[in-house]
Structure formats: structure tokens, C-alpha cells
Design an enzyme around this catalytic site. Structure first.
Site, PDB file in Angstrom:
ATOM      1  N   LEU A  12       0.839  -1.191   0.000  1.00  0.00           N
ATOM      2  CA  LEU A  12       0.000   0.000   0.000  1.00  0.00           C
ATOM      3  C   LEU A  12       0.873   1.240   0.000  1.00  0.00           C
ATOM      4  O   LEU A  12       1.988   1.237   0.548  1.00  0.00           O
ATOM      5  CB  LEU A  12      -0.912   0.004   1.229  1.00  0.00           C
ATOM      6  CG  LEU A  12      -1.898  -1.176   1.320  1.00  0.00           C
ATOM      7  CD1 LEU A  12      -2.656  -1.126   2.638  1.00  0.00           C
ATOM      8  CD2 LEU A  12      -2.853  -1.173   0.140  1.00  0.00           C
ATOM      9  N   CYS A  13       0.349   2.310  -0.599  1.00  0.00           N
ATOM     10  CA  CYS A  13       1.078   3.575  -0.630  1.00  0.00           C
ATOM     11  C   CYS A  13       1.338   4.040   0.793  1.00  0.00           C
ATOM     12  O   CYS A  13       0.475   3.875   1.651  1.00  0.00           O
ATOM     13  CB  CYS A  13       0.281   4.631  -1.400  1.00  0.00           C
ATOM     14  SG  CYS A  13       0.452   4.426  -3.175  1.00  0.00           S
ATOM     15  N   PRO A  14       2.518   4.523   1.045  1.00  0.00           N
ATOM     16  CA  PRO A  14       3.534   4.991   0.100  1.00  0.00           C
ATOM     17  C   PRO A  14       4.603   3.963  -0.263  1.00  0.00           C
ATOM     18  O   PRO A  14       5.574   4.303  -0.933  1.00  0.00           O
ATOM     19  CB  PRO A  14       4.176   6.153   0.851  1.00  0.00           C
ATOM     20  CG  PRO A  14       4.183   5.683   2.277  1.00  0.00           C
ATOM     21  CD  PRO A  14       2.871   4.933   2.426  1.00  0.00           C
TER      22      PRO A  14
END
Length: 78
Positions: A12-14
Site C-alpha cells: 500500500l502507498c507509500p
């Protein structure tokens, strides 16, 4: 010129952006990095990071629920 594939699936971001940043630091100008991701946020976050850092997005597409971005590394030293 070489092409490197970076697997960022299930991150998942980042984290995908951080992985792209770390890998690009190891590559040379003209090399290409293909990032394969599953977080839809990468379609905005990675191009934004590339624009800020002077790298070129050659392609971005959705394929079988995976977001694929092809980046050309630019010489940002000079």
C-alpha cells in the site's frame, strides 16, 4: 539500456513509491523500470513522484487488476 521489473504487488502507498525511488537510485539514465502494483493510488502517486524528480512515465495501464507503470530513468545529476 536495461529494463528492470519491480514487484510492488500487495504493498500500500507509500511503499510502492518508496520501492520505485530506491530502485531508480540504483539504475542509470536511459534504463527502464516496470513497476507492477495492486494499490490503485500508484496511478497518481508514482507519476507525481516521477514528475517532481524528473523521470519519464512511458506507459501506465491496468491489466488483470494490476497497475503497471513503465518509467524511463532520466539523468537528474546534471
Amino acid at each position: 539500456m536495461s529494463r528492470t521489473i519491480l514487484d510492488c504487488r500487495r504493498l500500500l502507498c507509500p511503499m510502492p513509491v518508496i520501492r520505485v525511488q530506491d530502485r531508480i537510485a540504483e539504475l542509470q539514465a536511459g534504463d527502464e523500470l516496470q513497476a507492477i502494483c495492486t494499490d490503485p493510488g500508484v496511478m497518481q502517486d508514482i507519476p507525481a513522484w516521477c514528475r517532481i524528480n524528473g523521470h519519464e512515465i512511458l506507459e501506465q495501464r491496468l491489466e488483470d487488476d494490476e497497475y503497471i507503470l513503465l518509467i524511463r530513468v532520466q539523468d537528474t545529476e546534471g
